[in-house]
Design a protein around this motif. Structure first.
Motif, PDB file in Angstrom:
ATOM      1  N   ALA A 170      98.389 -15.313  73.008  1.00  5.89           N
ATOM      2  CA  ALA A 170      97.574 -14.347  71.865  1.00  5.89           C
ATOM      3  C   ALA A 170      97.070 -15.386  70.872  1.00  5.89           C
ATOM      4  O   ALA A 170      95.864 -15.304  70.479  1.00  5.89           O
ATOM      5  N   LEU A 171      97.755 -16.558  70.626  1.00  6.80           N
ATOM      6  CA  LEU A 171      97.023 -17.501  69.833  1.00  6.80           C
ATOM      7  C   LEU A 171      96.032 -18.037  70.277  1.00  6.80           C
ATOM      8  O   LEU A 171      94.956 -18.432  69.817  1.00  6.80           O
ATOM      9  N   VAL A 172      96.044 -18.596  71.766  1.00  2.00           N
ATOM     10  CA  VAL A 172      94.715 -19.256  72.585  1.00  2.00           C
ATOM     11  C   VAL A 172      93.544 -18.202  72.400  1.00  2.00           C
ATOM     12  O   VAL A 172      92.537 -18.803  72.039  1.00  2.00           O
ATOM     13  N   TRP A 173      93.819 -17.010  72.782  1.00  2.00           N
ATOM     14  CA  TRP A 173      92.758 -16.010  72.600  1.00  2.00           C
ATOM     15  C   TRP A 173      92.055 -15.953  71.052  1.00  2.00           C
ATOM     16  O   TRP A 173      90.806 -15.708  71.086  1.00  2.00           O
ATOM     17  N   LEU A 174      93.008 -15.868  70.206  1.00  2.00           N
ATOM     18  CA  LEU A 174      92.367 -15.680  68.754  1.00  2.00           C
ATOM     19  C   LEU A 174      91.544 -17.114  68.616  1.00  2.00           C
ATOM     20  O   LEU A 174      90.312 -16.896  67.987  1.00  2.00           O
ATOM     21  N   ILE A 175      91.941 -18.199  68.919  1.00  2.00           N
ATOM     22  CA  ILE A 175      91.353 -19.452  68.724  1.00  2.00           C
ATOM     23  C   ILE A 175      90.127 -19.544  69.353  1.00  2.00           C
ATOM     24  O   ILE A 175      88.760 -19.780  68.905  1.00  2.00           O
ATOM     25  N   MET A 176      89.978 -18.900  70.680  1.00  2.00           N
ATOM     26  CA  MET A 176      88.655 -18.667  71.400  1.00  2.00           C
ATOM     27  C   MET A 176      87.789 -17.806  70.993  1.00  2.00           C
ATOM     28  O   MET A 176      86.658 -18.129  70.849  1.00  2.00           O
ATOM     29  N   GLU A 177      88.424 -16.857  70.355  1.00  2.00           N
ATOM     30  CA  GLU A 177      87.477 -15.792  69.708  1.00  2.00           C
ATOM     31  C   GLU A 177      86.682 -16.139  68.639  1.00  2.00           C
ATOM     32  O   GLU A 177      85.382 -16.225  68.142  1.00  2.00           O
ATOM     33  N   VAL A 178      87.463 -17.076  67.658  1.00  2.00           N
ATOM     34  CA  VAL A 178      86.950 -17.519  66.661  1.00  2.00           C
ATOM     35  C   VAL A 178      85.701 -18.831  66.917  1.00  2.00           C
ATOM     36  O   VAL A 178      84.592 -18.726  66.203  1.00  2.00           O
ATOM     37  N   LEU A 179      86.425 -19.540  67.778  1.00  2.00           N
ATOM     38  CA  LEU A 179      84.999 -20.551  68.327  1.00  2.00           C
ATOM     39  C   LEU A 179      84.033 -19.949  68.940  1.00  2.00           C
ATOM     40  O   LEU A 179      83.020 -20.537  68.598  1.00  2.00           O
ATOM     41  N   ALA A 180      84.209 -18.981  69.672  1.00  2.00           N
ATOM     42  CA  ALA A 180      82.857 -18.227  70.089  1.00  2.00           C
ATOM     43  C   ALA A 180      81.954 -17.619  68.890  1.00  2.00           C
ATOM     44  O   ALA A 180      80.669 -17.871  69.197  1.00  2.00           O
ATOM     45  N   VAL A 181      82.622 -17.030  68.120  1.00  2.00           N
ATOM     46  CA  VAL A 181      81.984 -16.470  67.049  1.00  2.00           C
ATOM     47  C   VAL A 181      81.080 -17.814  66.204  1.00  2.00           C
ATOM     48  O   VAL A 181      79.785 -17.601  66.010  1.00  2.00           O
ATOM     49  N   LEU A 182      81.713 -18.774  65.822  1.00  2.00           N
ATOM     50  CA  LEU A 182      81.237 -19.981  65.339  1.00  2.00           C
ATOM     51  C   LEU A 182      80.014 -20.557  66.144  1.00  2.00           C
ATOM     52  O   LEU A 182      78.882 -20.817  65.612  1.00  2.00           O
ATOM     53  N   LEU A 183      80.361 -20.603  67.554  1.00  2.00           N
ATOM     54  CA  LEU A 183      79.008 -21.002  68.324  1.00  2.00           C
ATOM     55  C   LEU A 183      77.989 -20.095  68.174  1.00  2.00           C
ATOM     56  O   LEU A 183      76.835 -20.620  68.430  1.00  2.00           O
TER      57      LEU A 183
END
Length: 291
Positions: A170-183
Motif C-alpha cells: 500500500a505504501l509503495v503504490w502510494l509513493i508511485m502514484e505521487v511520483l507519477a503525478v509529479l512527473l
C-alpha cells in the motif's frame, strides 16, 4: 615510697610521649581542624566543585555546544523534512475531521471548493474544510492496515509477514502514484501551487472509502462490499475532480472561459486521470480482503 616515685616517673614519661609524638600531634590537629571546619562544611558535597571557576566555565561551554548542536540538527532536518510545513497539515480539530470525512464520503452537495487565504497564506485546515491535511490520510492508512489484518484473521490467513506485505504494498503504490503525478506535472509544464505534501494528502483520502468498503464486506458480505466501495469510488472521483480543478485549471477557471487550448486540455485530462486512478487503487488494494 619507691613504688610511688616509680609511678610518678612513668606517668610523666607517658605524658611527654603523648604531647611530643608526631602521630598523636597530627591526630589532635586533624580532630581540631574538623571541629573548627564543621559549621562551614554544612553544605552539600558538590558545593566545592560547583564553586570552582573552571567547573563553571566547563559547564557553560558544554551548554553552548549542546545549544549549537541542537540548532544545527534542527536546521539540517528542516532542509530535508519541512517540519514547519508539516505542522500546518496537522493543525486540525474534531470539527474539521468530521466535516472533512463527510465531504470525502458525500461531496455532491458542497458548493464552495476554494481554499481560503489570509495575507497570501492558506489558513489552517481547522478553519477551512477545503484545505488539505495529513491527519486524516495518516490515520486512514493506519486504520486500513489494521482492518486488513482483521480481514485476514477472519479468513485464517493472518500472519505478521503477510500484514507487513500488505502495508508495504500500500505504501509503495502510494509513493508511485505521487511520483507519477509529479512527473506528469513536469512533462505537461503546469505551473501550480500543488506541493508534494498536497498530493500525498489528496491521494490519502481514498483510504477512508477503502475502510468503509472492507468493513461493510466483513459485516454484511461481498455484496455490501461492492455497493459501499462503488459509492465511495464515485465520491472520491467527484471529490478529486472538484478539488484539483481549481489547482490545475486555475487560469481557465479564473477567466471563466471554456477550456479549449491544447495546454488546458492537457490539464483537464491530467485532472481526470488523477481522479480516475483513485477508484482503481481502491479496488486493487481491497478486493483480495473479502472472500
Amino acid at each position: 615510697m619507691a613504688v610511688s616515685c616509680l609511678k610518678t616517673r612513668v606517668g610523666q614519661w607517658l605524658d611527654h610521649i603523648w604531647v611530643y609524638s608526631p602521630v598523636f600531634s597530627v591526630c589532635n590537629c586533624h580532630l581540631d581542624s574538623k571541629n573548627q571546619a564543621g559549621p562551614q562544611m554544612s553544605g552539600f558535597p558538590g558545593q566545592s566543585i560547583l564553586s570552582d571557576p573552571m567547573s563553571n566555565l566547563a559547564m557553560a561551554y558544554g551548554s553552548s555546544l549542546a545549544t549549537q548542536g541542537r540548532e544545527m540538527v534542527d536546521k539540517n532536518l528542516d532542509r530535508f523534512i519541512p517540519i514547519s510545513k508539516l505542522k500546518y497539515y496537522f493543525a486540525v480539530d474534531t470539527l474539521y475531521v468530521g466535516k472533512k470525512l463527510s465531504l470525502v464520503v458525500f461531496p455532491y452537495m458542497h458548493e464552495n471548493w476554494e481554499v481560503n487565504f489570509q495575507q497570501d497564506t492558506p489558513v489552517a485546515p481547522r478553519f477551512d474544510v477545503n484545505a488539505p491535511d495529513l491527519y486524516i490520510p495518516v490515520m486512514a492508512f493506519i486504520t486500513y492496515i489494521l482492518v486488513a489484518g482483521l480481514a485476514l484473521g477472519t479468513q485464517n490467513r493472518f500472519s505478521p509477514e503477510l500484514l507487513g506485505v500488505q502495508a508495504s504494498s500500500a505504501l509503495v503504490w502510494l509513493i508511485m502514484e505521487v511520483l507519477a503525478v509529479l512527473l506528469s506535472l513536469y512533462l505537461v509544464a503546469i505551473n501550480t501551487d500543488l506541493t508534494t505534501i498536497d498530493l500525498l494528502a489528496f491521494s490519502g483520502y481514498k483510504y477512508v472509502g477503502m475502510i468503509i468498503g472492507v468493513v461493510a464486506g466483513l459485516l454484511f458480505g461481498r455484496l455490501a462490499y461492492y455497493l459501499c466501495l462503488l459509492w465511495c469510488c464515485a465520491a472520491i472521483f467527484v471529490f478529486m475532480i472538484r478539488t484539483l480543478r481549481l489547482k490545475l485549471l486555475s487560469e481557465a477557471a479564473a477567466e471563466g472561459k471554456l477550456v479549449r487550448a491544447t495546454r488546458n486540455q492537457l490539464r483537464m485530462y491530467l485532472t481526470m486521470s488523477i481522479a480516475a486512478a483513485q477508484p482503481l487503487f481502491m479496488f486493487w488494494l481491497t478486493y483480495h480482503l473479502i472472500r
